[in-house]
Write a protein that holds these residues in place. Structure first.
Motif, short mmCIF file in Angstrom:
data_model
loop_
_atom_site.label_atom_id
_atom_site.label_comp_id
_atom_site.label_asym_id
_atom_site.label_seq_id
_atom_site.Cartn_x
_atom_site.Cartn_y
_atom_site.Cartn_z
N LEU A 31 0.84 -1.20 0.00
CA LEU A 31 0.00 0.00 0.00
C LEU A 31 0.87 1.26 0.00
CD1 LEU A 31 -2.75 -1.10 2.56
CD2 LEU A 31 -3.10 -0.71 0.11
N HIS A 34 2.26 1.80 -3.40
CA HIS A 34 1.30 1.91 -4.49
C HIS A 34 1.30 3.34 -5.04
CE1 HIS A 34 -2.51 1.83 -6.64
NE2 HIS A 34 -2.60 0.52 -6.42
N ARG A 36 -0.80 5.14 -6.58
CA ARG A 36 -1.99 5.96 -6.38
C ARG A 36 -2.33 6.15 -4.92
NH1 ARG A 36 -5.56 6.27 -10.91
NH2 ARG A 36 -4.71 5.20 -12.71
N ILE A 37 -1.89 5.19 -4.08
CA ILE A 37 -2.26 5.25 -2.66
C ILE A 37 -1.14 5.89 -1.83
CG2 ILE A 37 -2.94 3.90 -0.63
CD1 ILE A 37 -3.88 1.71 -2.69
N HIS A 40 -0.70 9.52 -0.70
CA HIS A 40 -1.76 10.09 0.17
C HIS A 40 -1.73 9.53 1.59
CE1 HIS A 40 -3.50 11.94 -3.39
NE2 HIS A 40 -3.32 10.78 -4.00
N LEU A 41 -0.83 8.58 1.82
CA LEU A 41 -0.74 8.02 3.18
C LEU A 41 -0.12 9.07 4.09
CD1 LEU A 41 0.50 4.35 2.68
CD2 LEU A 41 -1.66 5.08 3.66
#
Lengths: 60, 964
Positions: A31, A34, A36-37, A40-41
């Motif tokens: 994650l 990733h 795309r993810i 934003h974490l």
């Protein structure tokens, strides 16, 4: 209605569990990486677990 | 005891709860999901049965679905006791077939499973039929108690008080064991909910595995798209994953996107929501449990209930509004003792953003309070009346049900006729048989029904106070996760008709709002400001509604709403009175004063759920640069329900905490001038204009001492200019048959009314009429004040029956047989035949008051064809109407005469009609005099004693207060 587990997992089951824990760590890494993810974490943390606390056996 | 259930040991919290039950105390278990609360309830039941082997239990669940989930578990757990399933547990709720209901009432199981609605509407009103269950009630288990907040919570408080009173009355002695999610101040909450002292057990002994937590804050991408990626990644990695959304529509959307992204996953993923049939839901649960399904997208429907097995990942698509809820959802993964992952995907709103910026808050254990206000007058009054219908109340009952507020409440309800005092004083009862039917547990007033256009199927109900905000014509209304558009209102039926739609917008009303402080109940300092709490009247004028895009929130179109009546809400709120010079400070520092106040109000309300669990409609806000009552800048936050629900009080008590968090939110949000993550509110009635985020921050600095107000910082004109142009306080005879012919007087006898007998106190009247005047009762003449003028008592007899003229809608065709008047001062009776009718009309018109029983609707209507509509100008006092208004239904003269005076009517209307047909007008006259005299005596008794008496259907004799 959960019942307290009878005993810690052993043997084949224990190995399966260990695999799963590894899998969980790998999932978090996936994650984070990733495209795309990951960007934003904003936080990674954990809530510690605890062992079961059983009442002293009693009569009555 | 454990052996009886086939168990070897208990967790420490289960044992602790059991100890408290054994000590005779009520107990609350505030422990996490899946910590074995149901087992604790069953152990508590066994403990009660150890003392009283016949003891039974009532298990109360907030939702029918939850009860169904638990039935099998409870039956299986009790099977080792040798109980057949039907002996062990049964569900009694709205879905229980009638035949089963009778059987369950007659032979109640050991555990009766129900919900608050059925207790309120079914069990308590018929408590005599439930005597076998109530008489041996040893335990009441209240599961998911944290659900009972706000309006619903206040209602449930009173339902539980009514239950305890009746159970004790039938011989039961129930103890309460309640279970809740982990919440703030749990003991205070449960004691408020139940009105009883409780022991608290909140130290869970259940194991918990390590949980990894990730926060995701999408900024350049939709949170739903991102959540879909997270879900897909987890499922593809082979982890059993549940994604919780806040709406059914989003559930379907994510499910659909995931299948489109990766068609190979279609068979391994499902969506789950409350609208599915029970068998569909069970099938999904089975597949999930068996590992056949790897992913499920769900609304809150799966956040509690049956164990769906060891899930690995929980994705929260949006913060669910409270830590309690968030951890409950997270708890659905990792239920066995193995590591799990929780991913929170933040939405662009103030609360979500605060949470992801403050992980320490997320892990702090600072769970929100659950608040309710059982003292809400509307709710408390209604339930006291309901209790009075179930069984008459004495002073002890009133104290038990309502505490110290009880006596004043009884006095008020007696004055309004909703409770009746018994004739021997000291007990009260409801004149209505089933007032419970008029008390919806989820609102404060008479609700409106939302019905499907066409079929009329009921979709739900909503409080009248919310109608024009949520369900105006054109409104997009979300119900059970599905979207409807409201088409029209049917006011007479209190129905809003709606049709299902699939749209990509939501609606929002534009309104002007004013608030008036009715009473300040509490006050304290808040830095240099004053903080006040009290009663408010909020008047809102709804002017239009806008359609806004679901994603992005920009307005698509705006539509006027005409002729909306002003909405008045009397509630409680807390408000900050800023010091003199606040506006001047804002102007001097080039902030927008109105925008600053407005933004502060939005941000503070947005973060209010950090204090106490609530949703967006539970609170309202309004801000003023100069409030007319105090001439200061003020920000109001109020409870969105009539009478209040306890939130504003919590805000008043914890305002420093709320404003400190609001200040942090504004400082940390990196937007330029305000965004949905800080000060833009999705429900603002003025379209989020004006807003000044930095001005709001400056005002918060003023509160915590980092800034100072500056009374003379700028010239007055400049302040006025800054305020100009901005409204403050903006947020949010045609019949079938023959034509009507004026009847011609035909009676041959002498006109102008013939004098007859006089009232004869205590003595039988010798000549036709009248009844013996009750001994000791003053004559009307003695009861009239000198200035009250000439009063007449009056009644008529007709020539035809209602049946003969086509029903009670055609009273004007019944024809006058004769009328009788009694002069209250002289005691003189006069009889008026049909030929005297014009003289009768003049006499009635000349009287200061014409007193009758059903005079308005009946007697004058009989006369109207003779005398024209002017007869309606007679000043009447209709005793029937006075009593109907007071108790809500009609009572006959015969009934009231018998109960109040011990006098029966001498005949009845049908007998009178028979005499008319036989030409025996002498007997009709006597009968009419008797009725007039009885009317006079009833009036005299009411005026002299201040009440009349009646007997309820339950056989109770009660006083109806009258003031005539």
């Amino acid at each position: 209605m959960p019942s307290p587990p009878a005993a810690a997992p052993a043997g084949r089951e224990a190995r399966a569990w260990a695999t799963l824990q590894d899998g969980m760590r790998r999932l978090i890494e996936t994650l984070e990486a990733h495209p795309r993810i990951g960007p934003h974490l904003v936080y990674r943390g954990r809530a510690e677990g605890r062992a079961a606390a059983f009442a002293e056996p009693r009569t009555g | 005891m454990l052996a009886a259930l086939g168990l070897e040991r208990t967790y420490t919290h289960q044992a602790a709860a059991l100890d408290e039950i054994a000590r005779g105390r009520h107990v609350l278990l505030a422990t996490p999901t899946a910590s074995g609360k149901t087992l604790a309830y069953l152990l508590a039941l066994l403990a009660r049965r150890a003392v009283d082997p016949a003891a039974g239990a009532l298990f109360v669940y907030p939702l029918k679905a939850l009860a169904r989930d638990q039935l099998g578990t409870i039956r299986r757990a009790l099977a080792p006791l040798g109980l057949e399933p039907g002996e062990a547990a049964e569900i009694y709720d709205g879905d229980t077939p009638e035949a089963d209901r009778r059987r369950i009432r007659r032979r109640p199981p050991v555990v009766l499973i129900t919900n608050p609605d059925m207790l309120h509407l079914g069990i308590l009103p018929s408590h005599d039929a439930w005597s076998p269950m109530l008489g041996r009630l040893g335990l009441v288990a209240i599961d998911e108690a944290h659900v009972y907040r706000g309006v619903f919570g206040a209602h449930v408080h009173h339902v539980l008080r009514r239950l305890l009173r009746l159970a004790r009355g039938h011989g039961g002695s129930p103890q309460i064991i309640a279970g809740s999610a982990t919440i703030g101040a749990p003991r205070a909450f449960i004691e408020t909910l139940c009105g009883e002292p409780f022991a608290l057990v909140d130290d869970s002994g259940a194991p918990a595995a390590l949980r990894h937590v990730l926060f995701v804050r999408p900024d350049t991408v939709s949170p739903y798209t991102l959540a879909t990626h997270v879900l897909g990644t987890c499922v593809r990695a082979g982890h059993r994953t549940i994604a919780f959304t806040k709406a059914r529509r989003i559930t379907e959307l994510i499910y659909q996107w995931l299948r489109e992204q990766d068609p190979g996953l279609a068979r391994r993923v499902a969506s789950y929501r409350s609208g599915y049939l029970p068998e569909e839901r069970r099938a999904i649960e089975r597949r999930l449990f068996a590992g056949e399904l790897l992913g499920v997208v769900s609304t809150s429907a799966l956040e509690s209930g049956i164990d769906v097995g060891g899930l690995d990942v929980a994705i929260l698509v949006g913060y669910p509004g409270s830590l309690a809820n968030a951890w409950q959802r997270i708890g659905r993964a990792g239920r066995a003792d193995r590591e799990s992952l929780a991913v929170l995907v933040a939405m662009p709103d103030a609360l979500d953003q605060y949470v992801v910026r403050h992980p320490e808050h997320f892990f702090s254990g600072a769970f929100e309070q659950v608040v309710l206000d059982p003292g809400n007058d509307t709710i408390a009054d209604a339930h006291l009346v309901a209790a009075g219908a179930e069984q008459s109340l004495d002073a002890g009952d009133v104290a038990m049900l309502q505490g110290p507020a009880g006596p004043a409440r009884v006095e008020r309800l007696v004055a309004s006729g909703r409770l009746i005092e018994t004739s021997d004083r000291g007990r009260w009862f409801s004149p209505r048989r089933r007032p419970q039917r008029e008390i919806p547990l989820r609102s404060t007033g008479q609700p409106w029904q939302l019905r499907l256009l066409g079929s009329g199927r009921q979709l739900g109900s909503l409080d009248e106070s919310r109608l024009w905000f949520e369900a105006h014509p054109g409104a997009i209304y979300l119900h059970a996760g599905r979207t409807y558009r409201v088409v029209e209102h049917v006011p007479d039926e209190r129905v809003a008709l709606a049709e299902p739609v699939e749209v990509d917008y939501y609606t929002q009303v534009y309104a002007r709002k004013e608030t008036e402080i009715l009473e300040t109940l509490d006050e304290r300092a808040l830095g240099p400001a004053r903080l006040q709490f009290g009663r408010l009247r909020v008047t809102t004028e709804v002017e239009a509604y806008g359609r806004r895009r679901l994603f992005g929130q920009e307005e698509i179109s705006r539509h006027p709403l005409d002729d909306v009546p002003p909405q008045r809400l009397e509630t409680v709120g807390f408000w900050t009175v800023f010091p003199e010079g606040t506006v001047e400070m804002l102007v001097a520092d080039e902030f927008h004063p109105v925008g600053a106040l407005h933004a502060l109000e939005h941000a503070a309300i947005g973060l209010f759920p950090l204090l106490a669990i609530c949703d967006r409609w539970d609170l309202g806000g309004i801000s003023y640069a100069r409030h007319p009552q105090q001439d200061r800048a003020m920000v109001f936050v109020y409870d969105g329900f009539p009478g209040g629900i306890g939130l504003a009080r919590t805000g008043f008590d914890r305002a420093e905490e709320l404003f400190a968090r609001t200040a942090r939110l504004l400082e940390e949000c990196d937007c330029e001038a305000g965004c949905p993550s800080c000060v833009i509110s999705p429900r603002c009635g003025s379209g989020n204009h004006p807003l000044d985020k930095h001005g709001a921050a400056a005002m918060l600095e003023l509160l915590d001492g980092r800034r100072e107000a500056r009374p003379r910082a700028v010239p007055d004109g400049q302040v006025a200019a800054a305020l100009a142009g901005h409204r403050t306080g903006v947020h949010a005879g045609v019949r079938g048959g023959e034509p009507l012919v004026r009847p011609r007087p035909v009676h041959p006898e002498s006109g102008a009314g013939r004098a007859a007998s006089r009232l004869a106190p205590g003595a039988p009247d010798p000549d036709p009429g009248a009844l013996a005047w009750p001994e000791g009762l003053p004559q009307p003449a003695e009861l009239l004040a000198p200035g009250e003028g000439r009063w007449l008592f009056f009644d008529v007899e007709t020539r035809r029956s209602a049946e003969e003229v086509g029903g009670w809608g055609a009273i004007d065709r019944m024809g006058l047989a004769l009328a009788v008047t009694l002069d209250a001062r002289s005691g003189e009776f006069r009889c008026w035949h049909e030929c005297d009718v014009e003289a009768l009309g003049r006499t009635l018109a000349a009287a200061d008051r014409v007193v009758g029983f059903n005079v308005d609707r009946f007697a004058l209507t009989v006369l109207e064809p003779y005398l024209g509509p002017s007869i309606r100008r007679v000043a009447t006092l209709d005793l029937l109407e006075v009593i109907r208004k007071r108790i809500g239904f009609r009572l006959g003269l015969a009934h009231l005469g018998r109960e109040t005076l011990g006098i029966d009517k001498s005949a009845d209307g049908l007998q009178s009609l028979a005499w008319v047909r036989d030409g025996r007008l002498d007997l009709v006259e006597k009968y009419c005099r008797d009725d007039v005299a009885l009317t006079a005596a009833l009036w005299a008794a009411g005026r002299h004693r201040g009440h009349v008496l009646f007997r309820s259907r339950q056989g109770l004799r009660g006083r109806i207060p009258v003031d005539w």
